[in-house]
Design an enzyme around this catalytic site. Structure first.
Site, PDB file in Angstrom:
ATOM      1  NE  ARG A 152      -2.658  -7.688  -4.663  1.00  0.00           N
ATOM      2  CZ  ARG A 152      -3.411  -7.645  -3.568  1.00  0.00           C
ATOM      3  NH1 ARG A 152      -2.833  -7.561  -2.387  1.00  0.00           N
ATOM      4  NH2 ARG A 152      -4.717  -7.713  -3.634  1.00  0.00           N
ATOM      5  CG  HIS A 209      -1.865  -1.089   1.372  1.00  0.00           C
ATOM      6  ND1 HIS A 209      -2.017  -1.818   2.533  1.00  0.00           N
ATOM      7  CD2 HIS A 209      -2.742  -1.621   0.483  1.00  0.00           C
ATOM      8  CE1 HIS A 209      -2.958  -2.738   2.349  1.00  0.00           C
ATOM      9  NE2 HIS A 209      -3.404  -2.657   1.115  1.00  0.00           N
ATOM     10  CE  LYS A 265     -12.863  -7.499   2.158  1.00  0.00           C
ATOM     11  NZ  LYS A 265     -11.487  -7.388   1.693  1.00  0.00           N
ATOM     12  CB  SER A 275      -4.040  -6.946   4.362  1.00  0.00           C
ATOM     13  OG  SER A 275      -3.536  -5.665   4.084  1.00  0.00           O
TER      14      SER A 275
HETATM   15  O1  PNS Z   1      -9.364  -3.418   0.672  1.00  0.00           O
HETATM   16  P1  PNS Z   1     -10.460  -3.692  -0.290  1.00  0.00           P
HETATM   17  O2  PNS Z   1     -11.308  -4.839   0.192  1.00  0.00           O
HETATM   18  O3  PNS Z   1      -9.954  -3.862  -1.691  1.00  0.00           O
HETATM   19  O4  PNS Z   1     -11.397  -2.386  -0.297  1.00  0.00           O
HETATM   20  C1  PNS Z   1     -12.567  -2.382  -1.060  1.00  0.00           C
HETATM   21  C2  PNS Z   1     -13.272  -1.030  -1.019  1.00  0.00           C
HETATM   22  C3  PNS Z   1     -13.435  -0.539   0.405  1.00  0.00           C
HETATM   23  C4  PNS Z   1     -12.438  -0.032  -1.799  1.00  0.00           C
HETATM   24  C5  PNS Z   1     -14.630  -1.248  -1.710  1.00  0.00           C
HETATM   25  O5  PNS Z   1     -15.295  -2.286  -1.070  1.00  0.00           O
HETATM   26  C6  PNS Z   1     -15.517  -0.013  -1.722  1.00  0.00           C
HETATM   27  O6  PNS Z   1     -15.342   0.863  -2.555  1.00  0.00           O
HETATM   28  N1  PNS Z   1     -16.482   0.071  -0.779  1.00  0.00           N
HETATM   29  C7  PNS Z   1     -17.353   1.204  -0.598  1.00  0.00           C
HETATM   30  C8  PNS Z   1     -18.794   0.899  -0.986  1.00  0.00           C
HETATM   31  C9  PNS Z   1     -19.006   1.065  -2.474  1.00  0.00           C
HETATM   32  O7  PNS Z   1     -18.910   2.138  -3.050  1.00  0.00           O
HETATM   33  N2  PNS Z   1     -19.268  -0.077  -3.123  1.00  0.00           N
HETATM   34  C10 PNS Z   1     -19.465  -0.148  -4.551  1.00  0.00           C
HETATM   35  C11 PNS Z   1     -18.129  -0.260  -5.279  1.00  0.00           C
HETATM   36  S1  PNS Z   1     -18.380  -0.375  -7.040  1.00  0.00           S
END
Ligand code: PNS
Length: 159
Positions: free
Chosen positions: A91, A18, A42, A128
């Site tokens: 990745r 990150h 999650k 992570s």
């Molecule tokens: O660490 P992660 O799991 O890759 O994070 C994912 C995250 C938090 C970026 C994604 O779940 C997110 O954008 N959540 C916010 C809710 C939202 O907008 N969901 C629709 C995404 S198209």
């Protein structure tokens, strides 16, 4: 005009992968807003406050990085922040498939662009969740985390 980009994620916990992306993003934009999802479905090892606090400490030497928690839709957060784009590290092709789906949905919602940076080759296998699994089983993942995060991870897993 201030060019601001949002780097969203759960960061449970922040890794050197990150931080590599934040450093590279900060060379491309005036300000990098690290957006920490505080209420995603999650199960987390660290609370939102802990994840944010660790990110702030880890980013202390990156002056143009700001760490903020967010709830609700990422696109709404980006609009509130006046961000011109979302930036994410990728990745693998499986990362890309999933990220492309979210990028296209986010573009549908507000027209915001998403930029993908390839993970640095030395960090392309770091996540992570994999670090947590290996650390849980007693493996040494200190090469992929800031020292203080590695210590907090070991302490948390010991219970
Ligand atoms: O660490 P992660 O799991 O890759 O994070 C994912 C995250 C938090 C970026 C994604 O779940 C997110 O954008 N959540 C916010 C809710 C939202 O907008 N969901 C629709 C995404 S198209």
């Amino acid at each position: 005009m201030m060019r601001r980009v949002v780097c969203p994620g759960s960061f449970d916990p922040v890794t050197l992968g990150h931080l590599d992306i934040f450093g590279r993003a900060s060379e491309l934009f005036d300000e990098v807003v690290v957006a920490v999802g505080v209420n995603v479905a999650k199960q987390r090892l660290f609370t939102a406050d802990e994840r944010i606090e660790m990110l702030r400490e880890a980013c202390a030497d990156l002056p143009s990085v700001r760490v903020v928690g967010f709830d609700g839709l990422l696109t709404d957060f980006c609009a509130d922040q006046g961000a011109v784009a979302i930036l994410k590290g990728v990745r693998s092709t499986s990362d890309l498939d999933f990220e492309r789906q979210m990028a296209q949905m986010n573009a549908h919602l507000t027209g915001i662009q998403t930029i993908f940076l390839p993970a640095s080759s030395a960090l392309g296998f770091v996540s992570s969740s994999l670090l947590k699994e290996v650390a849980q089983l007693g493996g040494d993942v200190s090469a992929f985390l800031p020292d203080f995060v590695n210590e907090r991870l070991i302490a948390r897993l010991r219970g």
